[in-house]
Design a protein around this motif. Sequence first.
Motif, short mmCIF file in Angstrom:
data_model
loop_
_atom_site.label_atom_id
_atom_site.label_comp_id
_atom_site.label_asym_id
_atom_site.label_seq_id
_atom_site.Cartn_x
_atom_site.Cartn_y
_atom_site.Cartn_z
N ILE A 26 42.86 34.17 26.00
CA ILE A 26 42.35 33.11 26.87
C ILE A 26 42.38 33.48 28.34
N ARG A 27 43.09 34.54 28.67
CA ARG A 27 43.26 34.82 30.09
C ARG A 27 42.08 35.59 30.64
N SER A 28 41.49 35.05 31.70
CA SER A 28 40.39 35.81 32.29
C SER A 28 40.81 36.34 33.66
N ASN A 29 41.95 35.91 34.12
CA ASN A 29 42.39 36.31 35.45
C ASN A 29 43.81 36.79 35.46
N LEU A 30 44.11 37.46 36.54
CA LEU A 30 45.48 37.87 36.78
C LEU A 30 46.29 36.62 37.11
N SER A 53 46.53 49.74 47.76
CA SER A 53 45.14 49.88 47.29
C SER A 53 45.10 50.91 46.17
N PHE A 54 44.06 50.85 45.35
CA PHE A 54 43.93 51.83 44.27
C PHE A 54 43.58 53.22 44.82
N GLU A 55 42.91 53.26 45.98
CA GLU A 55 42.55 54.55 46.59
C GLU A 55 43.79 55.39 46.87
N GLY A 71 36.62 44.76 37.91
CA GLY A 71 36.75 43.68 38.90
C GLY A 71 38.08 43.67 39.61
N PHE A 72 38.85 44.75 39.51
CA PHE A 72 40.14 44.78 40.21
C PHE A 72 39.90 45.28 41.63
N ASN A 73 40.28 44.51 42.61
CA ASN A 73 40.10 44.94 44.00
C ASN A 73 41.33 45.65 44.53
N ILE A 78 53.20 43.91 40.37
CA ILE A 78 53.94 44.89 39.56
C ILE A 78 53.26 46.26 39.64
N GLN A 79 51.95 46.27 39.73
CA GLN A 79 51.21 47.54 39.80
C GLN A 79 51.51 48.29 41.09
N GLU A 80 51.68 47.56 42.19
CA GLU A 80 51.97 48.19 43.48
C GLU A 80 53.14 49.15 43.39
N SER A 100 54.03 37.50 31.54
CA SER A 100 52.76 37.78 30.91
C SER A 100 51.60 37.51 31.88
N GLY A 101 50.63 38.41 31.86
CA GLY A 101 49.44 38.20 32.70
C GLY A 101 49.54 38.75 34.10
N THR A 102 50.58 39.55 34.38
CA THR A 102 50.75 40.03 35.75
C THR A 102 50.25 41.46 35.95
N GLY A 103 49.64 42.01 34.91
CA GLY A 103 48.99 43.31 35.09
C GLY A 103 49.71 44.52 34.54
N LYS A 104 50.63 44.29 33.58
CA LYS A 104 51.38 45.42 33.01
C LYS A 104 50.48 46.32 32.18
N THR A 105 49.69 45.70 31.30
CA THR A 105 48.84 46.50 30.41
C THR A 105 47.90 47.39 31.21
N ALA A 106 47.25 46.78 32.19
CA ALA A 106 46.32 47.55 33.00
C ALA A 106 47.05 48.71 33.67
N ALA A 107 48.30 48.50 34.07
CA ALA A 107 49.07 49.55 34.75
C ALA A 107 49.34 50.73 33.83
N1 LIG Z 1 44.84 44.52 39.85
C1 LIG Z 1 44.21 43.58 39.17
N2 LIG Z 1 43.29 42.81 39.79
C2 LIG Z 1 42.63 41.83 39.13
N3 LIG Z 1 42.81 41.54 37.82
C3 LIG Z 1 43.71 42.28 37.16
C4 LIG Z 1 44.46 43.33 37.78
N4 LIG Z 1 45.28 43.87 36.85
C5 LIG Z 1 45.07 43.18 35.72
N5 LIG Z 1 44.13 42.24 35.87
C6 LIG Z 1 43.60 41.26 34.88
O1 LIG Z 1 44.59 40.27 34.71
C7 LIG Z 1 44.75 39.90 33.35
C8 LIG Z 1 46.18 40.18 32.90
O2 LIG Z 1 46.46 41.55 33.02
P1 LIG Z 1 47.29 42.35 31.92
O3 LIG Z 1 46.77 42.07 30.55
O4 LIG Z 1 47.34 43.77 32.35
O5 LIG Z 1 48.70 41.63 32.11
P2 LIG Z 1 50.02 41.82 31.24
O6 LIG Z 1 51.14 41.66 32.19
O7 LIG Z 1 49.94 43.09 30.47
O8 LIG Z 1 49.96 40.58 30.28
P3 LIG Z 1 50.67 40.45 28.83
O9 LIG Z 1 52.15 40.42 29.06
O10 LIG Z 1 50.12 39.17 28.31
O11 LIG Z 1 50.26 41.65 28.06
C9 LIG Z 1 43.70 40.70 32.58
O12 LIG Z 1 42.56 39.87 32.41
C10 LIG Z 1 43.41 41.88 33.50
O13 LIG Z 1 42.10 42.36 33.30
#
Ligand SMILES: Nc1ncnc2c1ncn2[C@@H]1O[C@H](COP(=O)(O)OP(=O)(O)OP(=O)(O)O)[C@@H](O)[C@H]1O
Length: 450
Positions: A26-30, A53-55, A71-73, A78-80, A100-107
């Motif tokens: 259900i999550r579409s946003n950070l 920044s990602f750069e 769409g990540f700017n 947590i990613q920082e 949950s949802g704070t960007g761990k997976t993406a990291a």
């Molecule tokens: N830097 C970012 N900027 C914008 N959106 C982001 C960024 N990093 C992650 N997201 C988006 O935020 C949402 C949550 O990110 P993610 O799944 O990485 O979180 P998570 O901490 O792994 O959550 P969970 O504990 O539920 O697995 C996703 O939709 C992801 O695409």
Amino acid sequence: MASDSWAQALTRLYDKAAQSLLNKLIRSNLVNTTNQVEVLQRDPTSPLYSVKSFEELRLKPQLLQGVYAMGFNRPSKIQETALPMMLAEPPQNLIAQSQSGTGKTAAFVLAMLSHVDPENKWPQCMCVSPTYELALQTGKVIEQMGKFYPEVQLVYAIRGNKLERGTKLQEQIVIGTPGTVLDWCQKLKFIDPRKIKVFVLDEADVMIATQGHQDQSIRIQRMLPKTCQMLLFSATFEDTVWNFAKRIVPDPNIIKLKREEETLDTIKQYYVICNSKEEKFQALCNIYGAITIAQAMIFCHTRKTAGWLAGELSREGHQVALLSGEMQVEQRAAVIERFRDGKEKVLVTTNVCARGIDVEQVSVVINFDLPVDKDGNPDNETYLHRIGRTGRFGKRGLAINMVDSRFSMNILDRIQEHFSKFIKTKQMNNMRCETRAHFFSVCFHPPSFT
Ligand SMILES: Nc1ncnc2c1ncn2[C@@H]1O[C@H](COP(=O)(O)OP(=O)(O)OP(=O)(O)O)[C@@H](O)[C@H]1O
């Protein structure tokens, strides 16, 4: 754990895994957070890097393109801190906890993709998830982020993915569940674990809900080379997770994201007295117009009551959503998604299926039944959890408790005592005005003269 039956262990795993999956679906946003990151470093003399920044991370151009295409700017909180550690040379081990949802997976996906050598046609990064569905979700993120890096391939080590005996995998990233990953390394030898450079253990808190998964993860870890980078992620960090993490990740850096202080200060709480379930229903109908100015969640003690209430409200012509425990995860995700999109303004539910699920925009919570545990004592934690949904990120919220007996009055008294918080009573008519006034103030953000 030892005294648990298999059925209990499975239920717990299912609940945690289902919650986690629902949130992902259900999550579409950070999840926006202003919380502080706490870092405990292995080497106290090494500088603490952080990027804005990602750069600054000097990612491969294909990966930077993938990140921006998602769409990540800029990096999340947590990613920082986590990304510079994960991308450092020599590789550093990491235990990271944030909600949950704070960007761990993406990291960690970005870290895996960065460490892969696409010229080498064998598995180099391995990610273990607690369930088939969660592994698929992480795989999707790898595919999305690696979209402009087609030389890097991914394989799923999950049940049902049958390979011929003697196969040697050519894909550089393996994502799977512990049992299948272990088999592919040990019994079937599709993977040479000694060639793994990065090992990720995702959703450690969900993983340890079953003893079997813990053991399998530890057995996989033991096959990996000493130089392999170990990364462990978890949304919560109780002692059980911590003990497990220490067994898997030697000499770790540790990052924690402090949870927002759970406070009831921004939430107005009231109770109304009714004499029966039917009267509670009537009371609800009276304030219905007011609560649907924004969005509301109504909590019932049992599935049966929730079903009854949703039915009665519908019969009155109100459009409500029902979230119930017997629904499949996908059905539940669809209900929550509709609610999140505002297609329904009111969600009737029980604790069980609403726990751990993030729906941000709720501004009123109605306890149709007060939360009690199985012994009939007040369940303070659940009370906080339920009403805490309304006041998130400093927003103002409203909680209405329905009291229908001496018993429930006693429960409410004990809740007040526990939180040292006086909960005011309201007459139904006043409640309607109060609710309306609350919503006008929440919805239209008047300038604060007070
Ligand atoms: N830097 C970012 N900027 C914008 N959106 C982001 C960024 N990093 C992650 N997201 C988006 O935020 C949402 C949550 O990110 P993610 O799944 O990485 O979180 P998570 O901490 O792994 O959550 P969970 O504990 O539920 O697995 C996703 O939709 C992801 O695409």
